[in-house]
Each structure stands twice: as structure tokens, then as C-alpha cells.
Design a protein around this motif. Structure first.
Motif, mmCIF file in Angstrom:
data_model
loop_
_atom_site.group_PDB
_atom_site.id
_atom_site.type_symbol
_atom_site.label_atom_id
_atom_site.label_comp_id
_atom_site.label_asym_id
_atom_site.label_seq_id
_atom_site.Cartn_x
_atom_site.Cartn_y
_atom_site.Cartn_z
ATOM 1 N N VAL A 12 25.521 -47.723 -23.563
ATOM 2 C CA VAL A 12 24.234 -48.437 -23.652
ATOM 3 C C VAL A 12 24.394 -49.652 -24.574
ATOM 4 N N GLU A 13 23.842 -50.761 -24.127
ATOM 5 C CA GLU A 13 23.980 -52.021 -24.851
ATOM 6 C C GLU A 13 23.470 -51.940 -26.292
ATOM 7 N N THR A 14 24.105 -52.680 -27.171
ATOM 8 C CA THR A 14 23.777 -52.660 -28.600
ATOM 9 C C THR A 14 22.371 -53.183 -28.867
ATOM 10 N N VAL A 15 21.630 -52.428 -29.669
ATOM 11 C CA VAL A 15 20.304 -52.872 -30.099
ATOM 12 C C VAL A 15 20.465 -53.635 -31.417
ATOM 13 N N ARG A 16 19.822 -54.799 -31.500
ATOM 14 C CA ARG A 16 20.004 -55.688 -32.653
ATOM 15 C C ARG A 16 18.676 -56.026 -33.312
ATOM 16 N N VAL A 60 22.548 -36.943 -26.129
ATOM 17 C CA VAL A 60 22.809 -38.056 -27.044
ATOM 18 C C VAL A 60 23.343 -37.493 -28.364
ATOM 19 N N PRO A 61 24.659 -37.573 -28.599
ATOM 20 C CA PRO A 61 25.204 -37.101 -29.879
ATOM 21 C C PRO A 61 25.052 -38.163 -30.970
ATOM 22 N N THR A 62 24.617 -37.749 -32.157
ATOM 23 C CA THR A 62 24.464 -38.694 -33.277
ATOM 24 C C THR A 62 24.818 -37.995 -34.595
ATOM 25 N N MET A 63 24.904 -38.822 -35.650
ATOM 26 C CA MET A 63 25.053 -38.287 -36.996
ATOM 27 C C MET A 63 23.733 -38.390 -37.761
ATOM 28 N N GLY A 64 22.625 -38.613 -37.047
ATOM 29 C CA GLY A 64 21.330 -38.696 -37.723
ATOM 30 C C GLY A 64 21.088 -40.063 -38.334
ATOM 31 N N LEU A 106 18.463 -41.786 -37.823
ATOM 32 C CA LEU A 106 18.162 -42.456 -36.552
ATOM 33 C C LEU A 106 17.402 -43.761 -36.747
ATOM 34 N N HIS A 107 17.732 -44.725 -35.892
ATOM 35 C CA HIS A 107 17.042 -46.019 -35.872
ATOM 36 C C HIS A 107 16.798 -46.397 -34.413
ATOM 37 N N ALA A 108 16.341 -47.617 -34.186
ATOM 38 C CA ALA A 108 15.956 -48.031 -32.831
ATOM 39 C C ALA A 108 17.140 -48.046 -31.854
ATOM 40 N N GLY A 109 18.382 -48.145 -32.370
ATOM 41 C CA GLY A 109 19.556 -48.062 -31.487
ATOM 42 C C GLY A 109 19.678 -46.669 -30.879
ATOM 43 N N HIS A 110 19.562 -45.649 -31.731
ATOM 44 C CA HIS A 110 19.588 -44.270 -31.228
ATOM 45 C C HIS A 110 18.396 -44.019 -30.301
ATOM 46 N N ALA A 111 17.230 -44.550 -30.692
ATOM 47 C CA ALA A 111 16.020 -44.347 -29.883
ATOM 48 C C ALA A 111 16.217 -44.910 -28.479
ATOM 49 N N ARG A 112 16.939 -46.013 -28.379
ATOM 50 C CA ARG A 112 17.200 -46.604 -27.062
ATOM 51 C C ARG A 112 18.064 -45.655 -26.202
ATOM 52 N N LEU A 113 19.064 -45.015 -26.816
ATOM 53 C CA LEU A 113 19.885 -44.054 -26.067
ATOM 54 C C LEU A 113 19.006 -42.905 -25.559
ATOM 55 N N LEU A 114 18.091 -42.441 -26.413
ATOM 56 C CA LEU A 114 17.201 -41.340 -26.021
ATOM 57 C C LEU A 114 16.282 -41.781 -24.881
ATOM 58 N N ALA A 143 23.518 -56.068 -35.610
ATOM 59 C CA ALA A 143 23.489 -54.794 -34.887
ATOM 60 C C ALA A 143 22.886 -53.726 -35.790
ATOM 61 N N LEU A 144 21.941 -52.941 -35.268
ATOM 62 C CA LEU A 144 21.374 -51.855 -36.055
ATOM 63 C C LEU A 144 22.456 -50.841 -36.369
ATOM 64 N N SER A 145 22.470 -50.350 -37.601
ATOM 65 C CA SER A 145 23.439 -49.348 -38.026
ATOM 66 C C SER A 145 22.853 -48.557 -39.178
ATOM 67 N N TYR A 186 25.233 -40.145 -23.341
ATOM 68 C CA TYR A 186 24.957 -41.555 -23.628
ATOM 69 C C TYR A 186 25.567 -41.952 -24.970
ATOM 70 N N PHE A 187 26.269 -43.103 -24.958
ATOM 71 C CA PHE A 187 26.911 -43.616 -26.163
ATOM 72 C C PHE A 187 26.587 -45.093 -26.313
ATOM 73 N N GLY A 188 26.547 -45.569 -27.551
ATOM 74 C CA GLY A 188 26.243 -46.975 -27.795
ATOM 75 C C GLY A 188 27.490 -47.827 -27.689
ATOM 76 N N LEU A 189 27.348 -48.988 -27.070
ATOM 77 C CA LEU A 189 28.489 -49.902 -26.966
ATOM 78 C C LEU A 189 28.729 -50.660 -28.268
ATOM 79 N N LYS A 190 27.860 -50.474 -29.256
ATOM 80 C CA LYS A 190 28.147 -51.031 -30.577
ATOM 81 C C LYS A 190 29.482 -50.472 -31.066
ATOM 82 N N ASP A 191 29.717 -49.211 -30.758
ATOM 83 C CA ASP A 191 30.999 -48.577 -31.068
ATOM 84 C C ASP A 191 31.829 -48.608 -29.786
ATOM 85 N N ALA A 192 32.236 -49.808 -29.380
ATOM 86 C CA ALA A 192 32.862 -49.980 -28.064
ATOM 87 C C ALA A 192 34.168 -49.186 -27.955
#
Ligand code: AMP
Length: 282
Positions: A172-176, A26-30, A32-40, A182-184, A144-150
Motif C-alpha cells: 500500500v502506497e506511503t501515507v505522508r 495487517v501486522p504492525t508494531m503498534g 498506530l497512525h494514519a499510515g497504518h489506518a490506511r492499510l486497515l 512519510a508518517l512513521s 497488507y504491507f506499507g511500501l514505505k518499508d519497500a
């Protein structure tokens, strides 16, 4: 949980895993919130080991963007990673990934052009470059990537296919929030009122436009009316477009959306100085 700050020590750990291991990445820029947690969480369900990377990638920020102000919260990020059962966290420095004299970039030349590509020139070049570099370092089986950034997901998928990357990619579907927002990581820049009253209207307007398309509304007219409602709500609209998936071709000229056609309604807008993006895929 292991934390690695350099490539050599990460690679030694990666080599020490049994050949039966499957590594989810799971690549991220840190920040972290519940959207990243869902990817993990999805990665942990599907793999024996999950690797998280945290790196604020300078090459994907434009000269007037928020690179220096991007939130950095390593301590709390590591707590979230630990709670999500992450096996290893890779936190490289900038000079390690882009040493002096660095000169090689990955450019996807079709899907990266519209939507955010128009307003953030060079952004997807930076994204594709860092993602391919991280794929080479992490040696994952699955990413794993978030579909928030489709658009980002479709560009990475295309880059991976074009360059024969042998990693399975999952969106992975967007966590809101309960409001639909959308969480960001950038939501922390919003005032309380913007976050609770104005920002949630973005998703509500996307939903109602989607319903209008599905009820046979004329595409250009539905988009125009949705843009108007967004402006009325207090957003400065950068774009709002209906595109096909996964090719991202513009559907405006189609008049009416065919029932079985996969589509993404994607938008970017400013609320004050904060740029928000969101989309619905169906
Ligand atoms: P970032 O650190 O913001 O670049 O995001 C890292 C990964 O998390 C990307 O694949 C994002 O698409 C994903 N992500 C960010 N926000 C969300 C969210 N609200 N729901 C699901 N995934 C997300």
C-alpha cells in the motif's frame, strides 16, 4: 471488536468464521497512525473481516536499537482499530511467540542483503520470522504491507513465494504529512523544528532526484548530488541508492536509467538520533 492476547482464543474465533469469510491481515508494531489506518481501510474494502496484530518484535531490533524505547500506545491503537472496522486485534506477549529455548529463524538470502540489510544485520531475519509465524497463526487470505518499508515488502514477497505461502500480499502506497514527510511511529522522537522544517526535505530531495533520473541524468552523479543536498539540509546519510524492482539489483553502473525500467530510489538517514527511511517507487 475482539481483542485476543493468546493464540488459543484467537484460533477459536478464527475457526468460528464461516468458510465464506475472507480475512485481511495487517501486522504492525503498534503506535498506530494514519499510515497504518490506511492499510486497515484497504483491508476492510477487500475482505469480510480484518485482523490487526500489534507486537513489538524483539528479533528485528539490533542490540543498540530502540526496542525498549519503542512507543507503546495500546489504548489509542485500539480506538483507531475500532474506528477502522477491525474485527479482531491480536496482541500476543513476547514469551508466547518466543518461549524459552526458541531456535528457528527464516532467512531470505538475497533481497535482504543490501540497503537496510547492510546497516541492520539480522533485521530482515527477525522480520521474515515474525511475519511467517503470524501468517501461520492468523490464517489470513490477504495481507497488507506499507511500501514505505519497500525493501521489507520485497523481502516478505520473496519469502512467501520461496516458502509456498498461500496468502495474497498487497503493498500500500506511503501515507505522508502535507509536507511530504512519510508518517512513521518514530517521527514522535523528532523536535517540532526537525519535523516541520528539516525532515520534509528528505522526500523533496527524493522527488527531485527521481525527476533527474527520468530526464536522463547520469545515475551515479544524480545520487552523489542528492546525498550532498541531504547532508547540507542537516541529515547524516546512511545510504541513498537506486535499485531495480522487485529484485533490488544496484543500478548505479547503468549510467542512465532506461525509460521503461521499474526502479526504487531508497534512502536511510539520521536526523539527530532518529533514523528515518523513505523511498519512491516508479
Ligand atoms: P510498523 O508498525 O511501523 O512496523 O508498520 C506496520 C505496517 O505499516 C508496515 O507494513 C509498514 O510498512 C506500514 N506503514 C508504516 N508507515 C506507513 C506509512 N506512512 N504509509 C503506509 N504504510 C505505512
Amino acid at each position: 471488536m475482539k481483542v485476543f492476547h493468546d493464540i488459543v482464543s484467537y484460533s477459536a474465533w478464527r475457526t468460528s468464521l464461516p468458510s465464506s469469510a475472507s480475512v485481511g491481515f495487517v501486522p504492525t508494531m503498534g503506535a498506530l497512525h494514519a499510515g497504518h489506518a490506511r492499510l486497515l481501510e484497504v483491508s476492510r474494502e477487500q475482505n469480510t473481516h480484518t485482523v490487526l496484530s500489534i507486537f513489538v518484535n524483539p528479533t528485528q531490533f539490533g542490540p543498540n536499537e530502540d526496542l525498549s524505547k519503542y512507543p507503546r500506545t495500546l489504548e489509542s491503537d485500539l480506538k483507531i482499530a475500532e474506528a477502522e472496522g477491525v474485527a479482531a486485534v491480536f496482541v500476543p506477549t513476547e514469551s508466547m511467540l518466543y518461549p524459552d529455548g526458541y531456535s528457528t529463524f527464516v532467512t531470505e538470502e538475497k533481497l535482504s542483503l543490501p540497503l537496510c540489510g547492510v546497516f541492520r544485520p539480522g533485521h530482515f531475519r527477525g522480520v521474515a520470522t515474525i511475519v511467517l509465524k503470524l501468517f501461520n497463526i492468523i490464517e489470513a487470505d490477504h495481507a497488507y504491507f506499507g511500501l514505505k518499508d519497500a525493501q521489507q515488502f520485497f523481502v516478505i514477497q520473496k519469502m512467501a513465494r520461496d516458502l509456498n505461502v498461500r496468502i495474497k500480499l498487497t503493498g500500500v502506497e506511503t501515507v505522508r504529512e502535507a509536507s511530504g514527510l512519510a508518517l512513521s511511529s518514530r517521527n514522535t522522537y523528532l523536535s517540532k523544528e526537525e519535523r516541520t522544517l528539516t525532515a520534509p526535505q528528505f522526500y523533496q530531495i527524493l522527488i527531485s532526484a527521481k525527476n533527474e533520473f527520468q530526464n536522463g541524468g547520469v545515475i551515479a552523479a544524480v545520487l552523489e548530488s542528492a546525498r550532498g543536498r541531504l547532508a547540507q539540509a542537516g541529515f547524516q546519510v546512511q545510504y541513498l541508492e537506486l535499485r531495480s524492482t522487485p529484485e533490488l539489483t544496484d543500478l548505479t553502473a547503468m549510467n542512465i536509467l532506461p525509460k521503461e525500467m521499474g526502479a526504487v530510489l531508497a534512502g536511510a538517514l539520521f536526523l539527530g538520533k532518529v533514523r528515518l527511511i523513505d523511498n519512491i517507487i516508479w
